[in-house]
Design a protein around this motif. Structure first.
Motif: not given
Length: 101
Positions: A34-46, A85-99
């Motif tokens: 039931d958990k959905i994680y959303v975060a930056d998609g690029i590693c700041p290290h490399g 990395i930045r993380t975002y709170e995932a909000v589920i609405k009408d079957g979709a993930v919003y941030v």
């Protein structure tokens, strides 16, 4: 800040990182039960795409150099050095993930 649609929940495989572009921003989405994680998609290290990494128990390991990120907090560590990395709170609405971006 604006709420933006990231992806349909039905398109998310279980426990596998999925890359998503929102405008020019690269994000990573992981569904774990039931958990959905959303975060930056690029590693700041490399500058690796984090979607190429592996996910386990709320943590993502970057394929490039092995930095391990906590997807709750965005804190990562590699050989004693901290990365974030930045993380975002995932909000589920009408079957979709919003941030809020």
């Amino acid at each position: 800040m604006v709420m933006v649609k990231v992806i349909e929940v039905a398109k998310l495989p279980e426990k596998a990182p999925v890359p998503v572009a929102v405008g020019t921003k690269a994000l990573l989405v992981v569904k774990d039960g039931d958990k959905i994680y959303v975060a930056d998609g690029i590693c700041p290290h490399g500058r690796w795409l984090l979607s190429l990494g592996t996910y386990r128990d709320g943590h993502l390991t970057c394929k490039g150099h092995g930095t391990v990120y906590n997807l709750e907090t965005g804190e990562g560590e590699l050989k004693g050095y901290k990365y974030y990395i930045r993380t975002y709170e995932a909000v589920i609405k009408d079957g979709a993930v919003y941030v809020e971006i």
